[in-house]
Design a protein around this motif. Structure first.
Motif, short mmCIF file in Angstrom:
data_model
loop_
_atom_site.label_atom_id
_atom_site.label_comp_id
_atom_site.label_asym_id
_atom_site.label_seq_id
_atom_site.Cartn_x
_atom_site.Cartn_y
_atom_site.Cartn_z
N CYS A 57 1.00 -0.89 0.26
CA CYS A 57 -0.02 0.03 0.01
C CYS A 57 0.62 1.93 0.01
CB CYS A 57 -1.29 -0.32 0.96
SG CYS A 57 -2.11 0.99 1.37
N GLN A 68 -1.27 5.29 -5.81
CA GLN A 68 -0.66 3.00 -6.96
C GLN A 68 0.17 3.54 -8.45
OE1 GLN A 68 -0.15 1.79 -4.03
NE2 GLN A 68 -0.99 1.98 -2.73
N GLY A 114 -3.08 5.12 1.53
CA GLY A 114 -4.31 4.45 1.05
C GLY A 114 -5.06 4.16 2.09
N GLN A 115 -4.84 3.15 3.15
CA GLN A 115 -5.28 2.56 4.79
C GLN A 115 -5.52 3.92 5.80
OE1 GLN A 115 -4.67 -1.44 4.79
NE2 GLN A 115 -2.96 -0.89 4.20
N ARG A 154 -8.98 -0.02 -8.15
CA ARG A 154 -10.48 0.69 -7.61
C ARG A 154 -11.32 0.80 -8.19
NH1 ARG A 154 -5.86 0.01 -4.24
NH2 ARG A 154 -5.72 -0.36 -3.05
N HIS A 163 -11.40 -2.39 -0.86
CA HIS A 163 -10.49 -3.62 -1.29
C HIS A 163 -10.67 -4.93 -0.81
CE1 HIS A 163 -7.17 -1.50 1.40
NE2 HIS A 163 -7.37 -1.44 0.08
MO LIG Z 1 -3.39 1.11 -0.07
#
Ligand SMILES: [Mo]
Ligand SMILES: Nc1nc2c(c(=O)[nH]1)N[C@H]1C(S)=C(S)[C@@H](COP(=O)(O)OP(=O)(O)OC[C@H]3O[C@@H](n4cnc5c(=O)[nH]c(N)nc54)[C@H](O)[C@@H]3O)O[C@H]1N2
Ligand SMILES: Nc1nc2c(c(=O)[nH]1)N[C@H]1C(S)=C(S)[C@@H](COP(=O)(O)OP(=O)(O)OC[C@H]3O[C@@H](n4cnc5c(=O)[nH]c(N)nc54)[C@H](O)[C@@H]3O)O[C@H]1N2
Length: 808
Positions: free
Chosen positions: A173, A332, A369-370, A656, A662
């Motif tokens: 990530c 990403q 990202g997270q 995505r 996810h």
């Molecule tokens: Mo991610």
């Protein structure tokens, strides 16, 4: 009420440069409830992306019934992402894990906590006391737990067991964000602030579909774009994402060629004299070498490699080179693509040579990202050392040894921390014998899934999975531990721009599910980890106590939390680190004085050769005499490890949609989100589709050297020669009798960036064949976002009440 499935971004609140972003409060209450029905509002923030949108959780009858954005917060000023509006419904899903499970032959059977933890501890003690000891332990954690949980896990791993084999899905990530900031600036930590959107005059989005992945940040950008004196916008993405469609200039590069593009842009900027020679002279190292390398990338050569018009490369350089307050975001499309760290560093270089850092509007977001990935890195749960310390600096290890009261040699520091891809390799080879997976679903999210399933299923490997649901990964475990999640436990986490938020417990977890912190603490107690004086190694039990302990660990480091308390985080806005006695309100931007964290005694790494990943030693680093200056690391373009050939003629990329998170364990259980994108699809450029005889909705086989999937075709604005598959779809909601492979990672390669070790999810070679005619029924791909069909297509638009129907 705006239908936020049909329109994920809601209405505009325009504003001009330097003005405050207007408040707009979003909310959703289920089952026709109104605010009068809400018994309590509990403060929290979003956990389905990294933006850190502050929100309150609505509680009635002991259940979560909705959410509402927090108008006081600096990050979102009341706005909420569609996934956060609806995604909390998964908390109450009837298939939550409520009791521990243990393996009995080929079945998992329910048991009590004592039995389940007893098995984990028995296996742990057997391994720890036998030959090889700590070397048999591997941890694969997450970017979705809380800071307090990571710090506890980090101490267990580093000072309790003493294993270097700790990492997590953050490797997949944001490893490149960390690597690029360490390489350029000396340590991790975003230089910029979200308020840079308010001040900038140009925004460059490097491989970042922010419209779908950080929708609230995109709302802020759109609001500037619809106000007076809007910022110019550049998008670099092979797909016609909403970002690309909004941008003034879209470079639809061939995936895998970012490095060539950046070198070409830097060359133009240097040659046209658009750089700040005073800043370069005073604050950077490596300009001559940068000039030497980028000189080999005239626009015509870049146009050939990236397959974009040379004139557009020149226009992009002008947009970037003539702006006065440039904001860049990187994600990403760079981090998971070819030459990830080098390309992300090249964006840093662009800002450094233009002096575009450390002042309002001149910002870099090497994005996360997270939601809590920043904290995994800061606390060392990913194998890095806590407090952004350098594993290769003995003084840093000694600080930790003093703090934890353990021997220096207990803390692994004889080699770099083991990265996730290597953790799985050791599990494959058999040296890692216990793999503890928390809050991640690698049987869907890691590359080359056939291999990952084979590893997890090895009888010699003892697999512990800590999750909310019986995921594709949990099905392969020896012990499954039912966890509490967001809304059911208390903790803190930190967004991209270093804003720390508190998330309070709103309701009890279902059944016997326990907070991850309590599970880790239970393990530490049962393992009886002790410090040098024979006292318990871990002396805390409540989240706030962990936070206080963590503050001491962060003291004097770049991520200094010592000025923050739970109390300060309640009621008002989140606070940006560093926050100390001298800066009690936090710190908006880093490097405002042009002094970087590159001092050899302070920095987080002695650096790498960005082409090969070779580590530099301390003497080599000292010889560069950084003296607080930033590094301009520059390398040549190299083609991706896998390029199309006769057998696999198309380039695959993955990513995505706005509606799913996810592996869909949460969004797949929220009806509005699930129905807006219920099944996998594959995107084609209409010209490729015509050549292959494929129409919208046809069933297509996609295969690589490693596996094959089936998906319905969507014809859309992706560049020719490239296909895109969203990686969200495992098999949790498939009929068990029909587990036709549909996960993008059946196809992806086992390969990673030499520096950040982040896997390459964005470049692979595939072949496609038509399997069945769609008979005019459109694919299940959303008609909003990067998968939007051309304007003349007849696919239906999704909405909260009228979702698109999946094909029969
Ligand atoms: Mo991610
Ligand atoms: N809706 C939603 N939001 C999310 C998430 C989610 O799952 N769903 N996950 C969160 C997490 S953990 C993350 S990491 C972020 C990710 O957020 P993003 O990085 O924005 O998402 P991706 O779709 O993975 O990739 C972004 C873009 O990279 C492009 N791309 C592919 N290959 C290349 C290339 O070689 N070069 C360039 N320049 N671009 C390329 C793709 O076409 C894609 O549009 O999103 C966060 N937010
Ligand atoms: N092909 C391809 N693959 C990719 C990517 C891509 O773009 N393309 N992106 C990569 C990226 S950036 C990421 S971040 C990963 C994400 O990959 P994963 O981390 O595997 O995906 P998630 O579905 O978020 O898995 C999180 C798990 O944690 C559980 N969980 C949620 N909250 C809690 C909690 O509080 N406690 C516990 N114990 N469990 C919890 C959820 O139920 C879920 O099973 O995928 C990576 N894989």
């Amino acid at each position: 009420m705006v239908d936020r499935i049909a329109d994920p971004w809601g209405e505009r609140t325009p504003y001009g440069p330097g003005q405050e972003w207007p408040v707009r409060v979003d909310g959703y209450l289920a089952d026709g409830r109104t605010e009068a029905d809400v018994e309590r509002w509990v403060q929290s923030a979003s956990v389905l992306h990294s933006n850190g949108d502050a929100l309150d959780i609505a509680v009635a009858d002991g259940r979560i019934v909705g959410v509402r954005g927090r108008a006081v917060d600096r990050v979102n000023r009341g706005r909420v992402d569609p996934k956060d509006l609806y995604g909390w419904q998964a908390n109450h899903s009837p298939d939550r894990l409520t009791r521990p499970l243990v393996r009995d032959g080929d079945r998992l059977v329910e048991t009590d906590w004592d039995t389940a933890m007893g098995r984990v501890v028995a296996r742990s003690k057997e391994l720890l006391d036998g030959p090889g000891g700590w070397g048999h332990f591997g941890f694969h954690t997450s970017g979705q737990l809380f800071l307090e949980e990571y710090y506890t896990l980090g101490v267990i791993g580093k000072a309790g067991l003493g294993t270097p084999h700790m990492d997590g899905n953050t490797r997949l990530c944001t490893a490149t964000a960390a690597a690029a900031m360490k390489a350029s600036f000396g340590t991790d930590g975003q230089p910029g602030s979200y308020t840079d959107v308010d001040h900038c005059d140009a925004i460059a989005l490097w491989g970042h579909n922010v419209a779908e992945t950080q929708t609230v940040l995109w709302m802020r950008m759109l609001d500037r774009r619809s106000g007076p004196n809007p910022p110019a916008m550049l998008a670099v993405d092979p797909r016609a994402t909403p970002v690309a469609r909004e941008a003034d200039l879209h470079l639809a590069v061939r995936n895998g060629t970012n490095m060539a593009l950046l070198n070409g842009l830097l060359r133009e900027i240097v040659q046209r004299g658009w750089y700040d020679s005073d800043y370069v002279e005073a604050h950077t190292v490596g300009f001559a070498e940068l000039c030497r390398i980028v000189d080999g990338y005239p626009a015509r050569r870049v146009a050939d490699i990236c397959d974009v018009p040379a004139a557009d490369v020149e226009r992009a350089a002008e947009l970037l080179g003539t702006s006065q307050r440039l904001l860049s975001t990187v994600l990403q499309g760079f981090y998971q693509s070819n030459q990830a760290t080098a390309a992300a560093c090249a964006v840093n270089n662009l800002h450094l040579i233009r002096g575009m850092i450390g002042r309002p509007g001149a910002g870099i977001y090497q994005m996360n990202g997270q939601p809590t990935a920043q904290n995994t890195r800061e606390t060392g749960a990913d194998g890095d050392l806590p407090g952004l310390r350098n594993w290769d600096n003995t003084a840093h290890i000694e600080e930790l040894a003093r703090l934890w009261n353990v021997d220096v040699d207990t803390i692994p520091h004889w080699a770099p921390p083991t990265h996730a891809m290597q953790v799985f390799r050791y599990a494959e080879q058999g040296s890692i014998k216990l793999l503890w997976i928390s809050a991640t679903n690698p049987a869907v999210s890691l590359p080359e899934l056939r291999r990952i399933r084979r590893i997890l299923a090895r009888p010699e490997l003892f697999v512990v999975v800590q999750d909310l649901f019986l995921t594709e990964t949990a099905e392969l475990a020896d012990v499954v531990l039912p966890a509490a999640t967001w809304g059911e436990k208390t903790g803190t986490f930190t967004s991209v721009d270093r804003t720390v938020h508190l998330s309070d417990k709103a309701v009890d977890p279902p059944g016997e599910a326990r907070a991850d912190l309590d599970i880790f603490l239970d393990y530490a107690r049962r393992m009886d980890f002790r410090d040098r004086d024979g006292q318990p190694l871990i002396r805390w039990s409540r989240p706030e106590e962990v936070f206080e302990a963590w503050k001491e660990c962060s003291r004097g480091r770049p991520c200094d939390y010592t000025g923050i308390t739970y109390e300060k985080l309640r009621g008002d806005s989140g606070i940006q680190w560093p926050c100390t006695d001298e800066h009690p309100d936090g710190t908006e931007r880093l490097y405002t004085d042009g002094v970087f964290n590159t001092d050899p005694d302070y920095c987080e790494t002695y650096g790498h050769d960005l082409s090969t990943g070779a580590e530099f030693t301390e003497p080599e680093y000292r010889a560069k005499e950084p003296r607080g200056r930033a590094f301009l690391h520059t390398v040549d373009y190299q083609p991706s490890p896998e390029v199309p050939d006769d057998e696999h003629p198309l380039l695959l990329t993955t990513g995505r949609t706005v509606y799913q998170f996810h592996t869909r364990t949460k969004t797949g259980r929220a009806p509005q989100l699930d129905q807006a994108a219920p099944d996998v699809w594959v995107e084609f450029n209409p010209a490729d589709a015509a050549r292959l005889g494929i129409a919208e909705g046809d069933l297509v086989g996609v295969s690589s050297a490693r596996g094959a999937i089936q998906a319905r075709a969507r014809l859309c604005g992706i560049r020719p020669g490239v296909v895109f598959v969203p990686f969200h779809y495992g098999y949790f909601d498939q009929d068990p009798a029909d587990r036709t492979p549909r996960a993008a990672n059946e196809l992806t390669i086992t390969g990673w960036d030499p520096v950040s070790k982040q896997p390459i999810f964005k470049v692979a070679a595939v072949a496609v064949t038509k399997l069945a005619d769609g008979r005019g029924v459109p694919s299940p791909a959303p008609t909003v976002g990067g998968s939007a069909p051309p304007a003349d297509a007849t696919c239906r638009r999704p909405s909260a009440d009228r979702p698109p129907r999946p094909p029969a």
